[in-house]
Write an enzyme that holds these catalytic residues in place. Structure first.
Site, PDB file in Angstrom:
ATOM      1  N   ARG A  36       0.823  -1.216   0.000  1.00 40.87           N
ATOM      2  CA  ARG A  36       0.000   0.000   0.000  1.00 40.87           C
ATOM      3  C   ARG A  36       0.856   1.265   0.000  1.00 40.87           C
ATOM      4  O   ARG A  36       0.461   2.286  -0.553  1.00 40.87           O
ATOM      5  CB  ARG A  36      -0.960  -0.013   1.197  1.00 40.87           C
ATOM      6  CG  ARG A  36      -2.104  -0.990   0.955  1.00 40.87           C
ATOM      7  CD  ARG A  36      -3.094  -1.018   2.085  1.00 40.87           C
ATOM      8  NE  ARG A  36      -4.265  -1.787   1.683  1.00 40.87           N
ATOM      9  CZ  ARG A  36      -5.121  -2.328   2.531  1.00 40.87           C
ATOM     10  NH1 ARG A  36      -4.928  -2.196   3.820  1.00 40.87           N
ATOM     11  NH2 ARG A  36      -6.158  -2.998   2.090  1.00 40.87           N
ATOM     12  N   LYS A 205     -19.729 -15.400   2.051  1.00 37.35           N
ATOM     13  CA  LYS A 205     -21.119 -15.072   2.357  1.00 37.35           C
ATOM     14  C   LYS A 205     -21.898 -14.468   1.200  1.00 37.35           C
ATOM     15  O   LYS A 205     -21.448 -13.539   0.544  1.00 37.35           O
ATOM     16  CB  LYS A 205     -21.154 -14.095   3.538  1.00 37.35           C
ATOM     17  CG  LYS A 205     -20.654 -14.689   4.840  1.00 37.35           C
ATOM     18  CD  LYS A 205     -20.769 -13.679   5.954  1.00 37.35           C
ATOM     19  CE  LYS A 205     -20.355 -14.281   7.285  1.00 37.35           C
ATOM     20  NZ  LYS A 205     -20.429 -13.304   8.365  1.00 37.35           N
ATOM     21  N   GLY A 379     -13.709  -3.492   0.041  1.00 36.42           N
ATOM     22  CA  GLY A 379     -15.056  -2.947   0.269  1.00 36.42           C
ATOM     23  C   GLY A 379     -15.431  -1.904  -0.762  1.00 36.42           C
ATOM     24  O   GLY A 379     -16.557  -1.881  -1.267  1.00 36.42           O
TER      25      GLY A 379
END
Length: 400
Positions: A36, A205, A379
């Protein structure tokens, strides 16, 4: 309209606040993966070459502000000091100063002392409880420390925080090169895909990916589903899933998605089952509708790998988010490995991996350089794929 980028700003001699994503993994105060930090270098180097005074802001981990003892422990654990040391190694010809505070006189004085071509790294923005609430006073204060704002942190672009939306609300703003790249590649894949467009979704999920699946079913030619969430779809089809991962409260959603999708939705047709969740578990392959009641599915099987490869043939755009199995265990990594390999072998395809575990898998399996774009924000990339506006990008000024 296109957003302004750092090249649209006159940065020479200016104090430029850059929101970067230095949320790196630390073990005992040592950085275990500096990707990063490396990702922010193109923007940092551009600003250095153009004589800017650079003020870097980033979060690191989470800080609990409800319990004094936990707050102190989180602050000690999530200190950005090691990042400043690593950054100085990466830009040896330019001075890097670390300020161990997030506001106040000590910070303001250090900023006043900054010379052109120097860098100041501010302590973890989440040391401030108002950061994640996008406290307007905090955003305004941080904005007062600089003259221009550049958002180069895609990983937090889906969150309205004081250090991105708050500052951008009070200063002339632009995107850094990393975020510009993310917007281009994911945007091209989702909003202007070359066809056939195949989306591959895995991970644990269904609940994490419902909106993504719904949006991709509207725009992709095929949506391939693997990973742990496949077992909820199996249950919706009336199959036995044994002790596999299952979201009981999402079975009806899975059933509706199957009905809505028609032949667009491709599910695994066989699975690798094991007697326990462990790297040394006894395992064998069964058809999707033959999972024993006392076993759990941990990877897609060979027939599914062949099916997925066939569906990928000729694809011009591929978006992948989520592994096909428990790739951390060698015995259950084959599905993820083979799908990743199949993507890299597509001629002339735009391939985008949406961060998170699938990005980790591609890097770990050695395919990093053969993918067009690996997102830095799990996300954020998921919400982008849902067709949502990302507040950290929406707030940035449009080009004239």
């Amino acid at each position: 309209m296109a957003k302004k980028t750092v090249k649209d700003l006159d940065v020479s001699g200016k104090k430029v606040i850059v929101r970067v994503d230095f949320n790196v993994p630390l073990k005992d105060g040592v950085i275990t993966d500096d990707n990063r930090i490396l990702g922010a270098l193109p923007t940092i180097n551009y600003l250095l070459e153009n004589n800017a005074k650079i003020i870097l802001m980033s979060h690191l981990g989470k800080v609990n502000h409800k319990d004094e003892e936990k707050t102190a422990a989180d602050k000690a654990k999530n200190n950005l000091a090691p990042v400043a040391v690593r950054l100085q190694e990466l830009v040896p010809n330019n001075k890097v100063t670390f300020v161990d505070v997030t506001r106040g006189k000590a910070l303001e004085e250090k900023i006043d002392e900054l010379k052109d071509g120097e860098i100041l790294l501010v302590q973890n923005t989440r040391y401030e409880s108002g950061e994640t609430k996008n406290d307007p006073g905090l955003g305004k204060y941080w904005a007062s420390l600089g003259e221009l704002f550049v958002n180069d942190a895609f990983g937090t672009a889906h969150r309205a925080h004081a250090s991105n939306v708050g500052i951008a609300s009070n200063l002339p703003s632009a995107l850094g090169f990393l975020v510009e790249k993310e917007v281009k590649f994911i945007g091209d894949a989702i909003y202007a895909p070359k066809r056939p467009f195949v989306a591959i979704l895995g991970g644990a999920k269904v609940s994490d990916k419902i909106n993504v699946i719904e949006n991709l079913l509207k725009i992709a030619d095929k949506v391939i589903v693997g990973g742990g969430m496949a077992y909820t779809f199996y249950k919706a089809m009336g199959y036995e899933v044994g002790t596999s991962l299952l979201e009981e409260d999402r079975i009806d959603v899975a059933k509706a998605l199957i009905e809505q999708a028609g032949d667009k939705l491709i599910l695994p047709i066989d699975t690798v089952v094991a007697d326990k969740f462990a790297p040394d578990a006894k395992n064998h392959v069964v058809d999707a509708d033959k999972i024993p009641a006392d076993m759990m599915g941990l990877d897609i099987g060979p027939k599914s790998i062949d099916l997925f490869k066939k569906e990928l043939e000729g694809a011009k755009t591929v978006v992948w988010n989520g592994p096909m199995g428990v790739f951390e265990f060698e015995a259950f990594a084959k599905g993820t490995l083979e799908v990743c390999k199949a993507i890299t072998e597509l001629p002339d395809a735009l391939s985008v991996i949406g961060g998170g575990d699938s990005a980790a898998a591609a890097i770990q399996l050695g395919f990093k350089d053969q993918i067009t774009h690996i997102s830095t924000g799990g996300g954020a990339s998921l919400e982008f794929m849902e067709g949502k506006d990302l507040p950290g990008i929406s707030i940035i000024e449009e080009k004239a």
